[in-house]
Structures are given as C-alpha cells and as structure tokens.
Design a protein around this motif. Structure first.
Motif, PDB file in Angstrom:
ATOM      1  N   TYR A  10      -0.877   7.708  -6.437  1.00  0.00           N
ATOM      2  CA  TYR A  10       0.018   7.872  -5.269  1.00  0.00           C
ATOM      3  C   TYR A  10      -0.605   6.892  -4.163  1.00  0.00           C
ATOM      4  O   TYR A  10      -1.663   7.085  -3.766  1.00  0.00           O
ATOM      5  N   PHE A  45      -4.949   9.815  -4.699  1.00  0.00           N
ATOM      6  CA  PHE A  45      -4.404   9.427  -3.355  1.00  0.00           C
ATOM      7  C   PHE A  45      -5.248   8.478  -2.816  1.00  0.00           C
ATOM      8  O   PHE A  45      -6.424   8.762  -2.511  1.00  0.00           O
ATOM      9  N   ASN A  88      -0.267  15.269   1.981  1.00  0.00           N
ATOM     10  CA  ASN A  88      -0.875  15.322   0.714  1.00  0.00           C
ATOM     11  C   ASN A  88      -2.155  16.307   0.673  1.00  0.00           C
ATOM     12  O   ASN A  88      -2.702  16.647  -0.171  1.00  0.00           O
ATOM     13  N   TYR A 146      -9.251  11.675  -3.487  1.00  0.00           N
ATOM     14  CA  TYR A 146      -8.721  11.039  -2.238  1.00  0.00           C
ATOM     15  C   TYR A 146      -9.573   9.890  -1.925  1.00  0.00           C
ATOM     16  O   TYR A 146     -10.974  10.082  -1.928  1.00  0.00           O
TER      17      TYR A 146
END
Length: 359
Positions: free
Chosen positions: A295, A324, A331, A349
């Motif tokens: 993402y 991410f 999120n 992340y």
C-alpha cells in the motif's frame, strides 16, 4: 533479485524497482508521484534525492512507466523529465497519451498529459510497442516485453475500450485549458532543487468490512491504468496502479488461461488505487495467490487505504504481510498486537519509503 521500493509520494505512487545483480542492479521507475515527490520549495524531493544518490555514470533506467494521468502519478514524472540537471535517462517510456486514445479524472490530469507529451516527443516513447498504445488486444496473448537483464513485464490492462472512454474526458479538460489535444504543452519549470535531505486502536470488525457492499470505481483516468506483472527469475509482483478491480481480474483470468492454474501466483501484490475500497474486491483477491501486500499512500485527500480493502485481504489469505510506506491515522489500526494475533498477519510500516525484497 527483484526489489520494489515505494518512495514517499504523498497520496500517490513512485515505485523504484531494481533487479538483477545486487552489486550493479538495473532499474525501472513506475510513476513519479505528486509534484513534491520531485521538488518542493526549491528543495529536492525524495525522487530527486534518490537519483542524486546514484553515481553520475549510473543514472540510466531501463524504463519509465507513467501508468495514467492522475496528478499523484504523473506530476513528479513531468518534473523529472523536465529537469535535466541530474542526468537521469530512460531507454524507453511507456505512457498512453492523446495519440494513443481510440476513436472524471483528477483535476488537470489530461493537461499534465499534454506536458508529458511535449517532453516525450524528444525521447523513445512506447518503443517496445512501436510507438503504439500500451494496451492488451481484444483476443490472443497478452503483451509480454523482456527488458535487458531479464525483467519480464506482462501487460494486463488497459484495453481499447478503457482508452476510448478517456478520449472525450481528455478533450474536454485540455480544450478548457486553451490547448489542442495531442499538441503538447511546455511544462512550467521548477527552480533547480537543492539536495538537502528532507527533514492502534480498537479491533476492527474484519468480517463485516470484508463483505461490505461497495460500488466499483468509475473514474475514466483510473480505467486507463497500465497494469503490469513484473517477473525476474522466480520472483513476481502484480502492480496495479489505480485500475478497476474488474479490469485487473479480466487480465489475471486471461493470463491464467495462457499459463494454466486457478490462481495467479506472485510474491507481492501492489493493490489497486492505494487500497481504495472501490478498487479491491474479494473476487479479485481470490484469483491471486500472494503473501506480501503493498500500500502506497499517506492518506492525504484520499484517506487511503480504506479499511474494507485491508479487511478483504485478511479475510482471503492466511498469514499475509501488509506493507505500508507511511504510518498514518488511516492505517495505524492494523499495527495493534491484538488485531494481529486475532487475524494472523504481520504489518510493516515505513517512514515514507519502504522496500520489499523478492527472490
């Protein structure tokens, strides 16, 4: 080796791909993100910095793909090609402009496409397609192109219908701006950038979110997205830009009919439209066998990824890993230990940038 790095492109995409020998990799860039991805307030953005970090004699890319004309994909690419100070070059550029459209994008998208047209007229443009559109045929095999060093790119979308639907929208936007479609426009130059560095909550109801009834995206520009399957050695990644889920599924099914099998096996799945609930559905996910799900968005303006699309991944797959490139209010809910334990997944992340090593 196949490595996909999601650069800090705000709500957009800038995918830096390296493959081959890790000591001397070949490179492909897919999209350039928003304008600040290249430069902001006369300071180099993350894409400019990434190129500047390369040795001056190692700034040739095998390919630049501009997937479609939305501003969060094309604007950084326009500035990249307009700014020759860093000496980045591309053997080929894939982009469908006005000339490639046969017989409601984001604001000014087609006008940005005219600026890119101006810049590409001096370069190899859709060279792998003999200057014609990057699209899939109505019948027969999907186009597959192999780059130097062995990276294979199979085109799964768009088709001629989606390009045709974009034509009146492009003409209206460009004419409103006082331009002639297909003639191009010199982009407004930015000042040469300096190279200073840039400076979980409750457990979601995954089953309810995953089965929510959501209408499909209908923006014409998104429908023209170039969707690619990138393969090198035993590694593969499905890269979907902002495509509609039914369009991606159509391409996946056609590829499966060529290769056999009931699911397309890939190592990574870059979800359509930054994980918008209108661009991901359970039928598409059921047709793809992956473990890594990518993402790219800081949630600005779009609030992506939507919770429904993440929930659908958790509903469909066992032990998926979510990637991410930013951690945001949209999120961070997926970073809680309790929700990870309940649904059996992991999440990574980045600080705007995050890289996924495949193969």
């Amino acid at each position: 080796m196949l490595r996909i790095e999601m650069l800090p492109a705000q709500q957009g995409d800038a995918l830096w791909i390296e493959y081959g020998d890790p000591a001397k990799p070949r490179r492909v860039l897919i999209d350039g993100g928003t304008k600040p991805t290249w430069a902001s307030r006369n300071k180099a953005g993350p894409l400019a910095q990434r190129i500047a970090a390369l040795p001056p004699d190692d700034r040739e890319f095998e390919l630049l793909v501009v997937s479609h004309v939305d501003g969060d994909h094309i604007l950084g690419a326009v500035q990249l090609l307009a700014d020759e100070t860093l000496g980045a070059t591309f053997k080929d550029v894939w982009f469908n402009g006005w000339r490639h459209l046969p017989g409601t994008p984001e604001p000014m998208g087609p006008v940005d496409g005219e600026e890119l047209t101006f810049l590409l007229d001096r370069r190899t443009w859709n060279g792998a397609f003999r200057g014609k559109a990057v699209q899939i045929p109505a019948r027969g095999k999907l186009p597959a192109k192999k780059l130097a060093g062995g990276l294979k790119l199979t085109v799964l979308a768009p088709d001629e219908r989606r390009l045709d639907e974009m034509k009146p929208v492009w003409q209206e936007e460009v004419t409103h701006a006082g331009l002639v479609p297909g003639k191009g426009r010199k982009p407004t130059p930015l000042a040469p950038p300096g190279l200073e560095p840039l400076g979980a909550g409750a457990i979601p109801d995954v089953e309810r979110l995953a089965t929510a009834n959501v209408s499909e995206d209908g923006a014409e520009a998104n429908g023209t997205s170039i969707v690619l399957l990138a393969e090198h050695g035993d590694a593969g990644a499905l890269l979907c830009a902002d495509a509609f889920p039914t369009v991606v599924l159509q391409g996946v099914k056609r590829l499966l009919s060529e290769r056999g099998g009931s699911r397309l096996k890939v190592d990574a799945f870059k979800l359509p439209h930054h994980g918008s609930r209108r661009n991901v559905n359970l039928e598409l996910l059921a047709a793809v066998d992956s473990r890594e799900f990518l993402y790219s968005s800081n949630g600005n303006r779009t609030k992506h990824p939507d919770m429904e699309s993440v929930a659908q991944v958790l509903h469909t797959y066992d032990e998926p890993r979510l990637w991410f490139n930013y951690k945001t209010a949209f999120n961070e809910v997926w970073d809680g230990d309790a929700v990870k334990q309940r649904f059996g997944y992991s999440a990574e992340y980045g600080d705007g940038t995050i890289a996924v090593e495949l193969g």
